[in-house]
Scaffold this motif. Sequence first.
Motif, PDB file in Angstrom:
ATOM      1  N   VAL A   1       0.845  -1.197   0.000  1.00 44.67           N
ATOM      2  CA  VAL A   1       0.000   0.000   0.000  1.00 44.67           C
ATOM      3  C   VAL A   1       0.877   1.242   0.000  1.00 44.67           C
ATOM      4  O   VAL A   1       1.574   1.503   0.978  1.00 44.67           O
ATOM      5  CB  VAL A   1      -0.929   0.019   1.237  1.00 44.67           C
ATOM      6  CG1 VAL A   1      -1.688   1.340   1.311  1.00 44.67           C
ATOM      7  CG2 VAL A   1      -1.896  -1.155   1.196  1.00 44.67           C
ATOM      8  N   PRO A   2       0.880   2.028  -1.082  1.00 45.84           N
ATOM      9  CA  PRO A   2       1.624   3.288  -1.065  1.00 45.84           C
ATOM     10  C   PRO A   2       1.026   4.250  -0.053  1.00 45.84           C
ATOM     11  O   PRO A   2      -0.204   4.365   0.066  1.00 45.84           O
ATOM     12  CB  PRO A   2       1.458   3.824  -2.500  1.00 45.84           C
ATOM     13  CG  PRO A   2       1.042   2.646  -3.310  1.00 45.84           C
ATOM     14  CD  PRO A   2       0.264   1.772  -2.390  1.00 45.84           C
ATOM     15  N   PHE A   3       1.886   4.942   0.679  1.00 41.74           N
ATOM     16  CA  PHE A   3       1.471   5.961   1.648  1.00 41.74           C
ATOM     17  C   PHE A   3       2.094   7.268   1.169  1.00 41.74           C
ATOM     18  O   PHE A   3       3.298   7.463   1.275  1.00 41.74           O
ATOM     19  CB  PHE A   3       1.962   5.588   3.048  1.00 41.74           C
ATOM     20  CG  PHE A   3       1.318   6.383   4.157  1.00 41.74           C
ATOM     21  CD1 PHE A   3       1.535   7.751   4.271  1.00 41.74           C
ATOM     22  CD2 PHE A   3       0.514   5.765   5.088  1.00 41.74           C
ATOM     23  CE1 PHE A   3       0.950   8.483   5.287  1.00 41.74           C
ATOM     24  CE2 PHE A   3      -0.080   6.484   6.110  1.00 41.74           C
ATOM     25  CZ  PHE A   3       0.134   7.849   6.208  1.00 41.74           C
ATOM     26  N   LEU A   4       1.269   8.169   0.633  1.00 43.62           N
ATOM     27  CA  LEU A   4       1.760   9.342  -0.081  1.00 43.62           C
ATOM     28  C   LEU A   4       1.951  10.534   0.845  1.00 43.62           C
ATOM     29  O   LEU A   4       1.053  10.884   1.618  1.00 43.62           O
ATOM     30  CB  LEU A   4       0.794   9.733  -1.203  1.00 43.62           C
ATOM     31  CG  LEU A   4       0.352   8.619  -2.155  1.00 43.62           C
ATOM     32  CD1 LEU A   4      -0.462   9.201  -3.295  1.00 43.62           C
ATOM     33  CD2 LEU A   4       1.545   7.841  -2.681  1.00 43.62           C
ATOM     34  N   GLY A   5       3.129  11.176   0.727  1.00 47.89           N
ATOM     35  CA  GLY A   5       3.408  12.416   1.421  1.00 47.89           C
ATOM     36  C   GLY A   5       3.511  13.565   0.437  1.00 47.89           C
ATOM     37  O   GLY A   5       3.328  13.394  -0.775  1.00 47.89           O
ATOM     38  N   ALA A   6       3.828  14.740   0.957  1.00 49.49           N
ATOM     39  CA  ALA A   6       3.797  15.959   0.149  1.00 49.49           C
ATOM     40  C   ALA A   6       4.743  15.911  -1.045  1.00 49.49           C
ATOM     41  O   ALA A   6       4.485  16.538  -2.070  1.00 49.49           O
ATOM     42  CB  ALA A   6       4.128  17.171   1.023  1.00 49.49           C
ATOM     43  N   GLY A   7       5.852  15.162  -0.917  1.00 53.87           N
ATOM     44  CA  GLY A   7       6.821  15.101  -2.006  1.00 53.87           C
ATOM     45  C   GLY A   7       6.265  14.501  -3.283  1.00 53.87           C
ATOM     46  O   GLY A   7       6.799  14.743  -4.372  1.00 53.87           O
ATOM     47  N   MET A   8       5.180  13.743  -3.194  1.00 49.60           N
ATOM     48  CA  MET A   8       4.581  13.159  -4.391  1.00 49.60           C
ATOM     49  C   MET A   8       3.885  14.200  -5.256  1.00 49.60           C
ATOM     50  O   MET A   8       3.622  13.956  -6.432  1.00 49.60           O
ATOM     51  CB  MET A   8       3.589  12.057  -4.002  1.00 49.60           C
ATOM     52  CG  MET A   8       4.233  10.800  -3.469  1.00 49.60           C
ATOM     53  SD  MET A   8       5.309   9.983  -4.669  1.00 49.60           S
ATOM     54  CE  MET A   8       4.112   9.442  -5.885  1.00 49.60           C
TER      55      MET A   8
END
Length: 234
Positions: free
Chosen positions: A14-21
Amino acid sequence: LPRLVTAYARGLLVPFLGAGMSRVRCPDWQELVARLEAEAGIATPTSEAERASAMLVRRANRAVRRLALRAPDALAAALRRTLYAGGDVTLPAQTERLAELWWPLVVSTNYDDLFAATYARRRAREDERHPSLADGSGDGHPLDGRYAGTLQVLGRGRLDCQRVLSSLSVTAPSVLWAIHGFVPQRGDPELDRLAREVVVGHDEYRRIAHAEPYYRRTFAETWRRRSLLFLGSS
């Protein structure tokens, strides 16, 4: 890499997306706080001490409180203006790459809809039943309010959390679980409710962890049954 491939093949990654994406289409945390301060009529600090990372939490809390007291939807409106105000409209390469793969569940702390819109267009191009949807404009906007039926965007509400839990056990449309709120570039009746779940300040992080037990249980169960791949986080 072999562990990632194995986890993905089993449906456990499961990808967990932060602001850098979402950079550079959307601002990073420091820039976002400065823009919210401008929206709230607060002068951006000039001293190095006030601009330090340790002060960002306090500054964010102050801006959020002032905006939230103006009107029920003032914070969401300010976020929509600040998130998509950048001059660069190019979609981030990291988001496009991630959207090339099919994912049963993606968790995100981001408010923007860049991944959701990109993912929906990618799936539409692969779906012969929706040839008309393959001609997306590429501007980061959703194909329609429900992302062409390829992606459910869910929040922290009781019903949404139940849907996230169900997705761990049964085959369902892909889910983007926006745990800190969701503000699409274009307003949508189906998704505007998620703008009211926006979490910006540290005080709010602590509050939702204690005040929303169904959300806490859902996150714990996701953590227990899946392998989280953190992307775009410091």
